[in-house]
Design an enzyme around this catalytic site. Structure first.
Site, PDB file in Angstrom:
ATOM      1  N   ASN A 126      19.373 -62.186  58.389  1.00 46.66           N
ATOM      2  CA  ASN A 126      20.246 -62.712  59.445  1.00 46.66           C
ATOM      3  C   ASN A 126      19.484 -63.821  60.179  1.00 46.66           C
ATOM      4  O   ASN A 126      18.511 -63.538  60.886  1.00 46.66           O
ATOM      5  CB  ASN A 126      20.631 -61.578  60.393  1.00 46.66           C
ATOM      6  CG  ASN A 126      21.557 -62.022  61.510  1.00 46.66           C
ATOM      7  OD1 ASN A 126      21.716 -63.224  61.773  1.00 46.66           O
ATOM      8  ND2 ASN A 126      22.173 -61.066  62.179  1.00 46.66           N
ATOM      9  N   CYS A 175      24.418 -65.596  67.567  1.00 48.05           N
ATOM     10  CA  CYS A 175      24.843 -65.709  66.149  1.00 48.05           C
ATOM     11  C   CYS A 175      26.152 -66.480  65.992  1.00 48.05           C
ATOM     12  O   CYS A 175      26.474 -66.931  64.888  1.00 48.05           O
ATOM     13  CB  CYS A 175      24.991 -64.333  65.522  1.00 48.05           C
ATOM     14  SG  CYS A 175      23.464 -63.390  65.508  1.00 48.05           S
ATOM     15  N   HIS A 198      29.101 -65.472  58.786  1.00 52.32           N
ATOM     16  CA  HIS A 198      27.764 -65.267  59.337  1.00 52.32           C
ATOM     17  C   HIS A 198      27.147 -64.097  58.573  1.00 52.32           C
ATOM     18  O   HIS A 198      27.768 -63.048  58.409  1.00 52.32           O
ATOM     19  CB  HIS A 198      27.887 -64.933  60.829  1.00 52.32           C
ATOM     20  CG  HIS A 198      26.635 -64.374  61.416  1.00 52.32           C
ATOM     21  ND1 HIS A 198      25.409 -64.962  61.220  1.00 52.32           N
ATOM     22  CD2 HIS A 198      26.413 -63.261  62.182  1.00 52.32           C
ATOM     23  CE1 HIS A 198      24.487 -64.256  61.851  1.00 52.32           C
ATOM     24  NE2 HIS A 198      25.072 -63.217  62.437  1.00 52.32           N
TER      25      HIS A 198
HETATM   26  N1  ACO Z   1      13.985 -48.082  57.984  1.00 51.90           N
HETATM   27  C1  ACO Z   1      14.125 -46.763  57.841  1.00 51.90           C
HETATM   28  N2  ACO Z   1      14.832 -46.016  58.681  1.00 51.90           N
HETATM   29  C2  ACO Z   1      15.411 -46.626  59.715  1.00 51.90           C
HETATM   30  C3  ACO Z   1      15.294 -48.017  59.943  1.00 51.90           C
HETATM   31  C4  ACO Z   1      14.535 -48.738  59.028  1.00 51.90           C
HETATM   32  N3  ACO Z   1      14.364 -50.078  59.130  1.00 51.90           N
HETATM   33  N4  ACO Z   1      15.976 -48.338  61.044  1.00 51.90           N
HETATM   34  C5  ACO Z   1      16.514 -47.205  61.521  1.00 51.90           C
HETATM   35  N5  ACO Z   1      16.181 -46.166  60.712  1.00 51.90           N
HETATM   36  C6  ACO Z   1      16.544 -44.766  60.847  1.00 51.90           C
HETATM   37  C7  ACO Z   1      16.771 -44.355  62.285  1.00 51.90           C
HETATM   38  O1  ACO Z   1      15.548 -44.009  62.893  1.00 51.90           O
HETATM   39  C8  ACO Z   1      17.698 -43.176  62.121  1.00 51.90           C
HETATM   40  O2  ACO Z   1      16.945 -42.062  61.761  1.00 51.90           O
HETATM   41  P1  ACO Z   1      17.329 -40.610  62.331  1.00 51.90           P
HETATM   42  O3  ACO Z   1      18.709 -40.332  61.844  1.00 51.90           O
HETATM   43  O4  ACO Z   1      16.259 -39.742  61.735  1.00 51.90           O
HETATM   44  O5  ACO Z   1      17.248 -40.749  63.820  1.00 51.90           O
HETATM   45  C9  ACO Z   1      18.563 -43.565  60.918  1.00 51.90           C
HETATM   46  O6  ACO Z   1      17.801 -44.570  60.217  1.00 51.90           O
HETATM   47  C10 ACO Z   1      19.914 -44.114  61.303  1.00 51.90           C
HETATM   48  O7  ACO Z   1      19.722 -45.116  62.335  1.00 51.90           O
HETATM   49  P2  ACO Z   1      20.898 -46.008  62.867  1.00 51.90           P
HETATM   50  O8  ACO Z   1      20.345 -47.024  63.795  1.00 51.90           O
HETATM   51  O9  ACO Z   1      21.989 -45.106  63.354  1.00 51.90           O
HETATM   52  O10 ACO Z   1      21.303 -46.706  61.482  1.00 51.90           O
HETATM   53  P3  ACO Z   1      22.669 -47.317  61.028  1.00 51.90           P
HETATM   54  O11 ACO Z   1      23.184 -46.562  59.879  1.00 51.90           O
HETATM   55  O12 ACO Z   1      23.574 -47.591  62.182  1.00 51.90           O
HETATM   56  O13 ACO Z   1      22.157 -48.726  60.470  1.00 51.90           O
HETATM   57  C11 ACO Z   1      22.013 -51.030  61.176  1.00 51.90           C
HETATM   58  C12 ACO Z   1      21.444 -49.599  61.311  1.00 51.90           C
HETATM   59  C13 ACO Z   1      21.768 -51.486  59.748  1.00 51.90           C
HETATM   60  C14 ACO Z   1      21.271 -51.935  62.151  1.00 51.90           C
HETATM   61  C15 ACO Z   1      23.520 -51.022  61.477  1.00 51.90           C
HETATM   62  O14 ACO Z   1      23.791 -50.333  62.654  1.00 51.90           O
HETATM   63  C16 ACO Z   1      24.078 -52.389  61.559  1.00 51.90           C
HETATM   64  O15 ACO Z   1      24.100 -53.120  60.603  1.00 51.90           O
HETATM   65  N6  ACO Z   1      24.610 -52.779  62.734  1.00 51.90           N
HETATM   66  C17 ACO Z   1      25.110 -54.099  62.931  1.00 51.90           C
HETATM   67  C18 ACO Z   1      24.086 -54.833  63.643  1.00 51.90           C
HETATM   68  C19 ACO Z   1      23.918 -56.249  63.205  1.00 51.90           C
HETATM   69  O16 ACO Z   1      24.185 -56.665  62.097  1.00 51.90           O
HETATM   70  N7  ACO Z   1      23.409 -56.996  64.122  1.00 51.90           N
HETATM   71  C20 ACO Z   1      23.068 -58.350  63.849  1.00 51.90           C
HETATM   72  C21 ACO Z   1      23.240 -59.151  65.056  1.00 51.90           C
HETATM   73  S1  ACO Z   1      24.887 -59.159  65.513  1.00 51.90           S
HETATM   74  C22 ACO Z   1      25.605 -59.851  64.324  1.00 51.90           C
HETATM   75  O17 ACO Z   1      25.052 -60.757  63.783  1.00 51.90           O
HETATM   76  C23 ACO Z   1      26.903 -59.319  63.902  1.00 51.90           C
END
Ligand code: ACO
Length: 324
Positions: A281, A114, A251
């Protein structure tokens, strides 16, 4: 002092749009979950016969038109991508041929996930300053949906396909922050965290392409700190403050990451360029896509001071300050 000035921008998005609602028909997720966690409403998906080089070539043509240049003027083609057409040759060589950039130009791919566009700016600016290049086509292009595991709802909802391009031209500046062009860039990496965001395959490990794997929470935590540090570093190096920034073009990873970062730096919400809702993304393509959208919507004008940032797998991260 020699400067690298952006004289044209262009972008291309595949026709097919995949909305959150449609995604929710085959992935256990909901529009509400995706929108509130990430800001994404839809993403574009390349057609089966469309390759990264096709998206890149279309974006590059538009950037060349905007710069009023023809492919024969280009001496360097640099494609930032994580999803090349082939393991080799470089997608940049395919684009060189499809565009009609003359034989003898330099053409290579850059892999910084990225952060590819920021790394690309660092490299292109260095080549121009060193007198090794005069007209650089820098493209960020991805068919990232091809790396997704559609059974993994925590990652497959986040990414999309697309391409953005800029033409960078050598020009003389006074060496001050009033100059047009790239004013300062930083590109950083920390390979100790490579397992937090990676593919589980590759030519030398498994002989397969692999699928994208991510520990989202950990990535989020590192992203805000690293990005804010890089942004501060480029602003300090150029002697500018958040008030001087006309437009912040980050980004487009997650609306929460970029709003948290802007807030940390004191950049008001109305000066953030947001395209994540429509694009998702798109990895290395996301900054040049957002930049071209900003230029075409009149939100970024010649003379404006822009702050760019990115973070991605590796980890890699960086920031760039430039005057359009
Ligand atoms: N739909 C519904 N529920 C979901 C989904 C989905 N698509 N994905 C995960 N969940 C659920 C999980 O199963 C979990 O359920 P549980 O509590 O019953 O176990 C719950 O949601 C929380 O899951 P987490 O993975 O802890 O969710 P979080 O609040 O951390 O959000 C996310 C996930 C959006 C990916 C976040 O961590 C994030 O934005 N991280 C940054 C990652 C990123 O942007 N990466 C891109 C590449 S790197 C970059 O470009 C910066």
């Amino acid at each position: 002092m020699r400067r690298s000035v952006i004289t044209g921008t262009g972008s291309y998005l595949p026709e097919r749009v995949l909305t959150n609602q449609e995604l929710a028909t085959f992935v256990d997720t909901s529009d509400e979950w995706i929108r509130t966690r990430t800001g994404i409403r839809q993403r574009h998906v390349a057609a089966e016969n469309e390759m990264t080089s096709d998206l890149a070539t279309r974006a590059a043509r538009r950037a060349l038109d905007a710069a009023r240049l023809s492919p024969v003027d280009i001496d360097t083609v640099l494609v930032a991508t994580t999803t090349p057409d082939y393991t080799f040759p470089a997608t940049a060589c395919v684009v060189q041929d499809k565009l009609g950039v003359p034989a003898g130009a330099m053409a290579f791919d850059l892999q910084a996930v990225c952060s590819g566009f920021i790394y690309g700016l660092t490299v292109a600016d260095s080549l121009i300053r060193a007198g090794q290049a005069r007209h650089v086509l820098l493209i960020g292009a991805e068919t990232l949906t091809r790396l997704l595991d559609w059974e993994d709802r925590a990652t497959c909802v986040l990414f999309g396909d697309g391409a953005g391009a800029v033409v960078l031209q050598a020009a003389e500046g006074a060496g001050t922050v009033a100059d047009r062009g790239v004013l300062h860039t930083v590109s950083r990496a920390d390979g100790r965290h490579r397992d937090l965001l990676h593919t589980d395959g590759g030519p030398s490990s498994t002989g397969t392409v692999g699928k994208l794997r991510m520990q989202g929470r950990e990535v989020f935590r590192h992203a805000v700190t690293n990005i804010a540090d890089a942004m501060r570093e480029v602003m300090e190096a150029a002697g500018v403050s958040a008030d001087d920034i006309d437009l912040f073009v980050p980004h487009q990873a997650n609306v929460r990451i970029l709003e948290a970062t802007a807030k940390k730096l004191g950049i008001p919400a109305e000066r953030i360029m947001l395209t994540i809702a429509e694009h998702g993304n798109t990895s290395a393509a996301s900054i040049p896509l957002a930049l071209d959208t900003a230029v075409r919507e009149g939100r970024a004008k010649p003379g404006d001071l822009l702050l760019l940032e990115a973070m991605g797998g590796g980890f890699t991260w960086g920031a760039a300050l430039l005057r359009l």
